[in-house]
Scaffold this active site. Structure first.
Site, PDB file in Angstrom:
ATOM      1  N   THR A  90      -8.983  -1.267   0.880  1.00  0.00           N
ATOM      2  CA  THR A  90      -9.657  -2.150  -0.068  1.00  0.00           C
ATOM      3  C   THR A  90      -8.763  -3.333  -0.412  1.00  0.00           C
ATOM      4  OG1 THR A  90      -8.996  -0.499  -1.712  1.00  0.00           O
ATOM      5  CG2 THR A  90     -11.317  -0.596  -1.153  1.00  0.00           C
TER       6      THR A  90
ATOM      7  N   LYS B 185      -0.268   4.136   8.159  1.00  0.00           N
ATOM      8  CA  LYS B 185      -0.415   2.741   7.732  1.00  0.00           C
ATOM      9  C   LYS B 185       0.604   1.829   8.413  1.00  0.00           C
ATOM     10  CE  LYS B 185      -2.224   3.927   3.132  1.00  0.00           C
ATOM     11  NZ  LYS B 185      -3.537   3.268   2.989  1.00  0.00           N
TER      12      LYS B 185
ATOM     13  N   LYS C 255      -9.228  -7.627  -1.093  1.00  0.00           N
ATOM     14  CA  LYS C 255      -8.678  -8.398  -2.209  1.00  0.00           C
ATOM     15  C   LYS C 255      -7.946  -9.641  -1.700  1.00  0.00           C
ATOM     16  CE  LYS C 255      -8.356  -4.042  -4.619  1.00  0.00           C
ATOM     17  NZ  LYS C 255      -7.526  -2.839  -4.836  1.00  0.00           N
TER      18      LYS C 255
ATOM     19  N   LYS D  95       0.861  -1.182   0.000  1.00  0.00           N
ATOM     20  CA  LYS D  95       0.000   0.000   0.000  1.00  0.00           C
ATOM     21  C   LYS D  95       0.895   1.229   0.000  1.00  0.00           C
ATOM     22  CE  LYS D  95      -1.911  -1.873   3.823  1.00  0.00           C
ATOM     23  NZ  LYS D  95      -3.353  -1.901   3.785  1.00  0.00           N
ATOM     24  N   ARG D  96       0.297   2.409  -0.175  1.00  0.00           N
ATOM     25  CA  ARG D  96       1.092   3.626  -0.094  1.00  0.00           C
ATOM     26  C   ARG D  96       1.869   3.651   1.216  1.00  0.00           C
ATOM     27  NH1 ARG D  96       0.875   7.539  -4.344  1.00  0.00           N
ATOM     28  NH2 ARG D  96       1.886   8.915  -2.873  1.00  0.00           N
TER      29      ARG D  96
HETATM   30  O1  CGF Z   1      -9.484   5.978   0.049  1.00  0.00           O
HETATM   31  C1  CGF Z   1      -8.343   6.363   0.806  1.00  0.00           C
HETATM   32  C2  CGF Z   1      -7.081   5.945   0.057  1.00  0.00           C
HETATM   33  N1  CGF Z   1      -5.862   6.278   0.663  1.00  0.00           N
HETATM   34  O2  CGF Z   1      -7.049   6.492  -1.236  1.00  0.00           O
HETATM   35  N2  CGF Z   1      -8.325   7.768   0.936  1.00  0.00           N
HETATM   36  N3  CGF Z   1      -8.256   8.813   0.703  1.00  0.00           N
HETATM   37  N4  CGF Z   1      -8.198   9.923   0.642  1.00  0.00           N
HETATM   38  C3  CGF Z   1      -8.430   5.793   2.211  1.00  0.00           C
HETATM   39  O3  CGF Z   1      -7.324   6.122   2.982  1.00  0.00           O
HETATM   40  C4  CGF Z   1      -8.675   4.297   2.192  1.00  0.00           C
HETATM   41  O4  CGF Z   1      -8.865   3.822   3.478  1.00  0.00           O
HETATM   42  C5  CGF Z   1      -9.892   3.993   1.338  1.00  0.00           C
HETATM   43  O5  CGF Z   1     -10.042   2.610   1.204  1.00  0.00           O
HETATM   44  C6  CGF Z   1      -9.763   4.609  -0.030  1.00  0.00           C
HETATM   45  C7  CGF Z   1     -11.007   4.429  -0.862  1.00  0.00           C
HETATM   46  O6  CGF Z   1     -12.130   4.857  -0.173  1.00  0.00           O
END
Ligand code: CGF
Length: 834
Positions: A678, A573, A682, A567-568
């Site tokens: 998300t 995180k 997965k 993840k980023r």
């Molecule tokens: O959106 C996020 C993701 N980093 O892009 N947020 N923003 N801004 C949330 O941190 C995630 O937890 C989330 O799953 C995603 C999509 O809603």
């Protein structure tokens, strides 16, 4: 009645028209035709790239047929439509996905083989469309897939960036380096249709003069052109093929003739450059806003072009504007498109001459807002002086909205000045700033968060005052989802086939009705089935190992447990917690006797993810991971039992290989910080178990799959604020609070992984105020990982957990999520193309 044929001889037209190629021989004919004509090549000089291009063009033809029919059908039926406005669409590759959705994968595989190529090689030729940072952009892509698959009339609107998310390189010292991603540089992109005929003028700067009748005259400044590129989005086993319209900026007249005449060639070229610059690059920050003028320009450019397009389409139906909300729903993906609210007001008032009150009614019945984060640094604000300069008319409208709004608040809560200050669209300060989340909230019909816990936090923290003012019913939750097409059928074809065989249902059915996976539950007790299940996981591990070997030249132990965090990179995180845990494991292994080590389960830990280029601490975390990996992987005492890999340049395509291979994945954000997540969904859909905090969608996943199938640890959300307060005012040294962690930090400082001084700024975030509570959660994290080890020893029981997890993941299909949006927010219905 039957429509009159518009021109020529209907029979000749019908004879000339073609349909989708469904058998192998028409597929190969079409591919060969594209090799010879579109590519001007021959069998003699065709490489994998050329073969991919020809095959892609052939699929593109099929998509165009369906896309055309769908758009025509929607236009004829004129149903209510929904528009998903997102600054990011992280689509990844299209070829494989399109073939699977069209049900043509087998025919193409066979055809390509007959032509002397290997399907897998061709699939690898495609470059990812990476017009997004992470979860938010990938969610938008999943929602497009689900909208088309559920035959819903939904369009996406976004920007056609010349440069997607940067490519990540890792230097030998472990530094992240960024390289531009000119993803379109390879020439034609087969998945889009340039629509040079669809374009709108967009204005910036200039002056806005209020007129006595309530309208305003906005003129002067800079005008640029927005040109449409349409990306075809095929549904799964349906003709419905939706549209994602991406805007590209162009100078209005190419060159400014006056400047040429004045001999000012450079100025003329410059202004055309400045127009093109608007859509040149995706901002690579997730969760932080920087107030850059170009970013605001992007946001306005995109919302203005999209709204102009939406309004034009609505006008073609010939209905009065009072019925606009009966035909149009606009979903704001985060606050990035919030300018849609004042822009729609501007169109209605200044261009359509609708009075303020009626215009406001139309807007607030049309627009919907999804919040994706409660992290304070991610809440968008724009300096008033910048807004006034760039968008003078919009700033007037925002002030007017604010005035009416605060009057209403004052009426309900007389004399509550603090409340007015808290709720105002304008934050006082130097400079004043426009609070986009407040504007999005009051301009929308519904506001939602993306998982239960997150939606509760939205209601009780950042938008609490608004809930008190407007009532609970406007604020709701739609838990995120993922498309099982890409995230199971495409990335894990063997598992998909096993599921179809076991359920005795064609995948075209269960992929669109994911609750059917429940039918797998009894098979957890079937030893033969477990064997097949485990064998597929094993082959997926080997596939990943092969990928690592061919791309990085590293050998991976496929007999180990695969433990993945992708993840980023972000402090919240807590990749840091993970790598500190890895080092703790390494130190523990080092101290063990040979006999003790024999009892340990081997583990391979994978990391992947990008850090925002300016995010120093996140980049240091990468550096620590890479250098720790170097030392640990080289240690002959432990390397059979523990190895660590940081896989560079994380992407959708890399995720497709990593996710099906994982035994366990980590979702370990400080409680209350990850809105949903998300990737957790997965992994679980692919039978990977989850170690995580009680945060975001982890909670609902555990509810669905059973808490005994999830490894939870750490403090809960309500405790977080108190702990942070204690850290601020009653700090306790790490040595006292968590000796095991202190030892790990000392080893790093002491130079075990290279110059310890390098890592001091990172370690100090923990030693000092530890905002993300690593010291607080470390012991229970290590405890959870021990439980994982323990559970893994019982292989059969582990496989049962894995099967039960997949079987219970039906809720997390993005079909469920998009149907919730369609039914409870947008009030749109499926419009099937027959
Ligand atoms: O959106 C996020 C993701 N980093 O892009 N947020 N923003 N801004 C949330 O941190 C995630 O937890 C989330 O799953 C995603 C999509 O809603």
């Amino acid at each position: 009645g039957k429509e009159k044929w518009p021109r020529g001889d209907e029979k000749v037209w019908k004879e000339g028209s073609r349909s989708v190629n469904t058998d192998v021989s028409s597929v190969t004919k079409s591919i060969v035709n594209h090799v010879q004509t579109s590519l001007a090549r021959q069998a003699y000089n065709l490489d994998n790239l050329g073969a991919y291009q020809a095959a892609a063009l052939s699929v593109r033809d099929d998509l165009i047929l369906n896309w055309n029919e769908t758009q025509m059908h929607y236009t004829r039926k004129a149903p209510k439509r929904a528009y998903y406005l997102s600054l990011e669409f992280l689509m990844g590759r299209t070829f494989d996905n399109a073939l699977l959705n069209l049900g043509l994968k087998d025919q193409y595989r066979e055809g390509v083989t007959k032509l002397g190529f290997n399907m897998e090689d061709l699939l690898e030729q495609e470059r990812d469309a990476a017009l997004g940072n992470g979860g938010l952009g990938r969610l938008a892509a999943c929602y497009l897939d689900s909208s088309a698959s559920q035959e819903l009339p939904v369009w996406g609107y976004g920007l056609r960036y010349q440069y997607g998310i940067f490519q990540q390189l890792i230097s030998p010292e472990g530094q992240q380096l960024e390289q531009p991603d000119p993803w379109l540089a390879g020439g034609e992109n087969p998945w889009e249709l340039p629509r040079l005929d669809v374009s709108y003028e967009v204005r910036f700067y200039g002056t806005a003069e209020r007129l006595p009748d309530g309208r305003a005259l906005w003129q002067g400044g800079q005008e640029v052109l927005a040109v449409a590129y349409d990306v075809m989005v095929p549904g799964c086993y349906t003709k419905n093929t939706n549209n994602l319209r991406l805007w590209e900026s162009k100078p209005k007249r190419g060159f400014d003739l006056n400047s040429f005449n004045a001999g000012d060639y450079e100025h003329a070229v410059e202004s055309s450059n400045s127009a093109a610059a608007i859509t040149s690059v995706l901002y690579p920050n997730d969760h932080t806003t920087f107030g850059k003028e170009l970013r605001l320009k992007q946001q306005y450019f995109w919302t203005a072009a999209s709204l102009a397009d939406i309004v034009r389409r609505f006008k073609n139906i010939g209905k009065p504007f009072s019925e606009f909300p009966d035909y149009v729903a606009i979903q704001l993906n985060d606050t990035h498109p919030t300018l849609a609210i004042p822009e729609l007001m501007r169109i209605l008032i200044d261009e359509e001459e609708i009075p303020w009150g009626k215009a406001w009614d139309i807007v607030t019945n049309t627009v919907f807002y999804t919040n994706h984060t409660v992290l304070p640094e991610a809440l968008e604000k724009w300096p008033v002086p910048l807004m006034e300069h760039l968008l003078p008319r919009h700033m007037q409208i925002i002030y007017d909205i604010n005035l009416f709004f605060l009057q209403a608040v004052e009426k309900k809560f007389p004399g509550d000045r603090d409340r007015l200050a808290r709720m105002s669209l304008i934050e006082e300060g130097f400079p004043k700033q426009v609070r986009m989340a407040h504007l999005a909230c009051i301009g929308s019909r519904k506001v939602n968060g993306v998982a239960e816990l997150h939606s509760d936090l939205v209601r009780t923290t950042i938008l609490k005052d608004f809930v008190e003012f407007e009532g609970q019913s406007k604020f709701s939750n739609v838990t995120n989802g993922i498309t099982p097409r890409r995230w199971l059928d495409q990335c894990n074809p063997e598992l998909s086939a096993l599921i179809s065989k076991t359920l005795k249902v064609d995948k075209s059915v269960w992929l669109k009705d994911l609750d059917r996976l429940k039918g797998l539950l009894p098979y957890a007790e079937d030893a033969e089935f477990r064997k097949e299940w485990a064998a597929i996981k094993q082959r997926n591990k080997e596939r990943l190992a092969h990928h690592v070997e061919t791309t990085l030249g590293l050998t991976v132990n496929t007999n180990a447990m695969f433990d993945v965090q992708i993840k980023r990179l972000h402090e919240y995180k807590r990749q840091t917690l993970n790598i500190l845990g890895v080092i703790h494991r390494y130190l523990t292994l080092k101290q063990m006797s040979d006999a003790e080590r024999k009892k340990v389960n081997p583990r391979v830990v994978f990391f992947a993810g990008k850090a925002a280029p300016g995010y120093y601490i996140a980049k240091l975390t990468i550096r620590l991971i890479v250098n720790a990996a170097r030392i640990i992987n080289a240690d002959p005492d432990t390397r059979n039992l523990l190895t660590v890999y940081f896989l560079p340049d994380y992407s959708v395509s890399l995720a497709e290989v990593l996710i099906p291979s994982s035994d366990i994945s980590q979702h370990i954000s400080t409680a209350g910080t990850e809105a949903s997540g998300t990737s957790n969904m997965k992994f679980c859909l692919n039978g990977g178990l989850l170690v995580g905090t009680v945060d975001g969608a982890n909670i609902e996943i555990a509810e669905a799959v059973g808490e005994n199938n999830v490894f939870f640890f750490g403090h809960l959300t309500p405790a977080v604020e108190d702990l942070r307060y204690q850290h601020m005012y009653h700090p306790v040294p790490v040595e006292e609070k968590c000796p095991a962690l202190a030892k790990v930090l000392d080893k790093i400082s002491g130079g075990m992984f290279g110059d310890g001084g390098v890592y001091e700024p990172l370690l100090n975030t923990i030693r000092q105020n530890d905002y993300y509570l690593i010291t607080e959660d470390f012991d229970s994290y290590i405890g959870a990982l021990e439980m994982v080890d323990q559970a893994y020893l019982d292989k059969e029981e582990w496989i049962k957990k894995s099967i039960r997890t997949t079987a219970n993941m039906g809720k997390f299909s993005s079909d469920r999520a998009i149907l919730e949006y369609a039914e409870s927010f947008w009030s749109i219905e499926p419009v099937k193309v027959t």
